[in-house]
Design a protein around this motif. Structure first.
Motif, PDB file in Angstrom:
ATOM      1  N   LEU A 104      45.105 -11.317  18.948  1.00 59.32           N
ATOM      2  CA  LEU A 104      44.129 -12.414  19.006  1.00 59.32           C
ATOM      3  C   LEU A 104      43.848 -12.989  17.618  1.00 59.32           C
ATOM      4  N   VAL A 105      43.696 -12.111  16.633  1.00 56.11           N
ATOM      5  CA  VAL A 105      43.460 -12.578  15.258  1.00 56.11           C
ATOM      6  C   VAL A 105      44.675 -13.356  14.756  1.00 56.11           C
ATOM      7  N   SER A 106      45.863 -12.839  15.043  1.00 51.72           N
ATOM      8  CA  SER A 106      47.083 -13.510  14.632  1.00 51.72           C
ATOM      9  C   SER A 106      47.220 -14.878  15.296  1.00 51.72           C
ATOM     10  N   LEU A 164      45.007 -22.015  13.286  1.00 50.43           N
ATOM     11  CA  LEU A 164      44.482 -22.580  12.037  1.00 50.43           C
ATOM     12  C   LEU A 164      45.613 -23.108  11.165  1.00 50.43           C
ATOM     13  N   GLY A 165      46.772 -22.448  11.236  1.00 44.70           N
ATOM     14  CA  GLY A 165      47.931 -22.868  10.454  1.00 44.70           C
ATOM     15  C   GLY A 165      48.449 -24.244  10.828  1.00 44.70           C
ATOM     16  N   VAL A 196      52.132 -16.855  15.356  1.00 48.20           N
ATOM     17  CA  VAL A 196      52.306 -16.954  16.803  1.00 48.20           C
ATOM     18  C   VAL A 196      53.328 -15.921  17.278  1.00 48.20           C
ATOM     19  N   LEU A 197      54.395 -15.737  16.517  1.00 44.09           N
ATOM     20  CA  LEU A 197      55.388 -14.721  16.875  1.00 44.09           C
ATOM     21  C   LEU A 197      54.791 -13.320  16.814  1.00 44.09           C
ATOM     22  N   PHE A 245      53.582 -23.412  22.428  1.00 41.65           N
ATOM     23  CA  PHE A 245      54.176 -22.253  21.757  1.00 41.65           C
ATOM     24  C   PHE A 245      55.232 -21.524  22.582  1.00 41.65           C
ATOM     25  N   GLY A 246      55.281 -21.743  23.883  1.00 43.22           N
ATOM     26  CA  GLY A 246      56.145 -20.968  24.766  1.00 43.22           C
ATOM     27  C   GLY A 246      57.622 -21.000  24.401  1.00 43.22           C
TER      28      GLY A 246
END
Length: 136
Positions: free
Chosen positions: A16-18, A24-25, A37-38, A61-62
């Motif tokens: 979740l943090v990632s 944010l990136g 995301v990866l 992102f999928g």
């Protein structure tokens, strides 16, 4: 049993943090979206099949995650978008705002490092990765 639950919870929190850092990136030039995301996908695969499936089926992102997990690929379109956005968002502050030269050097080294990583990845699956496994 409790140890397994704690470990899964830790993977979920890291995921979740990632994912938050990845989102944010999208808006912050020095924070890369793709690696976060990866990492989220990896963490969710260890903690929550529901979150992992959601991320794999995500509209934005999928495909990125599926390409990476299946073939280690970052598509050319994604590379161009990442490169353009990083260069656009970083160029103005570097050129027109008076930061110390050492800080500008750190920014340039960071951006170049991320771009080298992105562009060193294959843009499409190799021929032997695409072959149908049923046609042996």
């Amino acid at each position: 049993m409790l140890k397994k639950t704690v470990i899964r919870s830790v993977w979920l929190v890291i995921g979740l943090v990632s994912l938050l850092l990845g989102v944010l990136g999208v808006f912050l030039p020095l924070l890369p979206t793709t690696p976060f995301v990866l990492l989220s996908a990896f963490c969710f695969s260890k903690s929550s099949t529901r979150m992992h499936s959601w991320l794999l089926n995500h509209r934005i992102f999928g495909q990125l995650i599926t390409d990476w997990e299946a073939h280690g690929v970052i598509r050319t379109k994604i590379k161009v978008i990442a490169t353009s956005s990083m260069l656009l968002l970083v160029s103005y502050p570097l050129l027109f705002i008076a930061f110390p030269i050492w800080l500008k050097a750190i920014v340039v080294i960071s951006i170049v490092s991320v771009l080298l990583f992105i562009w060193s990845r294959p843009s499409k699956p190799s021929d032997n990765q695409v072959k149908d496994p049923l046609k042996l």
